[in-house]
Write a protein that holds these residues in place. Structure first.
Motif, PDB file in Angstrom:
ATOM      1  N   THR A   1       0.837  -1.096   0.001  1.00 27.66           N
ATOM      2  CA  THR A   1      -0.029   0.115  -0.049  1.00 27.66           C
ATOM      3  C   THR A   1       0.848   1.272   0.114  1.00 27.66           C
ATOM      4  O   THR A   1       1.779   1.349   0.424  1.00 27.66           O
ATOM      5  N   LEU A   2       0.154   2.357  -0.433  1.00 26.06           N
ATOM      6  CA  LEU A   2       1.018   3.410  -0.515  1.00 26.06           C
ATOM      7  C   LEU A   2       1.503   4.233   0.962  1.00 26.06           C
ATOM      8  O   LEU A   2       2.486   4.756   1.020  1.00 26.06           O
ATOM      9  N   ILE A   3       0.579   3.903   1.866  1.00 26.33           N
ATOM     10  CA  ILE A   3       0.910   4.311   3.074  1.00 26.33           C
ATOM     11  C   ILE A   3       2.101   3.511   3.838  1.00 26.33           C
ATOM     12  O   ILE A   3       2.991   4.097   4.524  1.00 26.33           O
ATOM     13  N   ALA A   4       2.236   2.237   3.558  1.00 26.15           N
ATOM     14  CA  ALA A   4       3.377   1.661   3.920  1.00 26.15           C
ATOM     15  C   ALA A   4       4.417   1.888   3.248  1.00 26.15           C
ATOM     16  O   ALA A   4       5.555   1.923   3.881  1.00 26.15           O
ATOM     17  N   SER A   5       4.532   2.266   2.164  1.00 27.74           N
ATOM     18  CA  SER A   5       5.521   2.517   1.138  1.00 27.74           C
ATOM     19  C   SER A   5       6.145   3.977   1.669  1.00 27.74           C
ATOM     20  O   SER A   5       7.344   3.980   1.852  1.00 27.74           O
TER      21      SER A   5
END
Length: 236
Positions: free
Chosen positions: A208-212
């Motif tokens: 996910t973008l938030i984890a990235s």
């Protein structure tokens, strides 16, 4: 005048009182010898089979009992992720073929699923794992993470693996960061964590973008531990 009879040779076969050459002594039967040989061979075969059985039992005793399986629930992480696709029927057999001949795995079954965030957040949460009976959990984790750096993987290891045992748990989680580039040129850096125990192992890729953006391996390890608790189910 009669001629004297010729002297008898000392090497001449004596005449039997029956008027013929004495009969040869009866030959001894070979049946006891054959029976002894067969008996010895049977004993060796039985001894070999018993030895192999004991070795197999000893190897078998190293495996834990199958007490848990891995399921694919409809949601993960308290409903934050919703099941998008269950690939267990297609990806599972491929995993089983790879692990079936492993010396430290027995009765293996593969599981693979993709989850999407329930919010507007973009990206996927990909879980790939197996359940069965496994020895040497540390080596299993290392082997699964090594696949991330194999030639068949489309990811590049950015951060070497780190082991973490979240507070309140005895399960060790191994995590690393990967960078992956797609054919359209887009690139994503994301965390990957693996757990392994006597009955299950799984690789959790939070793409996910938030984890990235955050790339917090310790936070991902805690999430992976929760995913483990939500996917494991006792075998009745």
């Amino acid at each position: 005048m009669s001629m004297p009879s010729a002297p008898q040779s000392p090497y001449q076969t004596p005449v039997s009182p029956w008027g013929t050459t004495p009969p040869a002594p009866p030959s001894k039967s070979r049946a006891p010898l054959v029976a002894a040989i067969i008996g010895g061979v049977v004993f060796l075969v039985v001894e070999l089979l018993v030895t192999l059985a004991l070795i197999g039992k000893e190897l078998e005793s190293g495996y834990p009992r199958g007490q848990f399986s891995l399921t694919v629930p409809r949601t993960l992480l308290d409903g934050r992720f919703v099941l998008e696709k269950d690939d267990s029927l297609t990806e599972g057999p491929a995993l089983q073929r790879i692990w079936r001949h492993s010396w430290d795995a027995e009765d293996v079954h593969g599981v693979s699923a993709v989850y999407r965030p329930a919010s507007v957040e973009r990206g996927d949460l990909v879980v790939t794992g197996m359940y069965g009976r496994f020895k040497n959990a540390d080596e299993v984790r290392s082997r699964v993470l090594a696949d991330n750096a194999s030639k068949n993987s489309r990811g590049t290891v950015l951060t070497p693996p780190e082991d973490d045992t979240p507070s309140g748990s005895r399960i060790t989680i191994s995590c690393e960061a990967l960078t992956r580039t797609w054919t359209d040129g887009s690139t994503l850096t994301y965390p990957v964590c693996v757990w392994a125990d006597g009955n299950t192992w799984a690789r959790v890729a939070d793409m996910t973008l938030i984890a990235s953006r955050n790339l917090d391996l310790k936070a991902t390890a805690r999430s992976t531990l929760q995913i483990r608790s939500e996917m494991m189910k006792p075998i009745t």
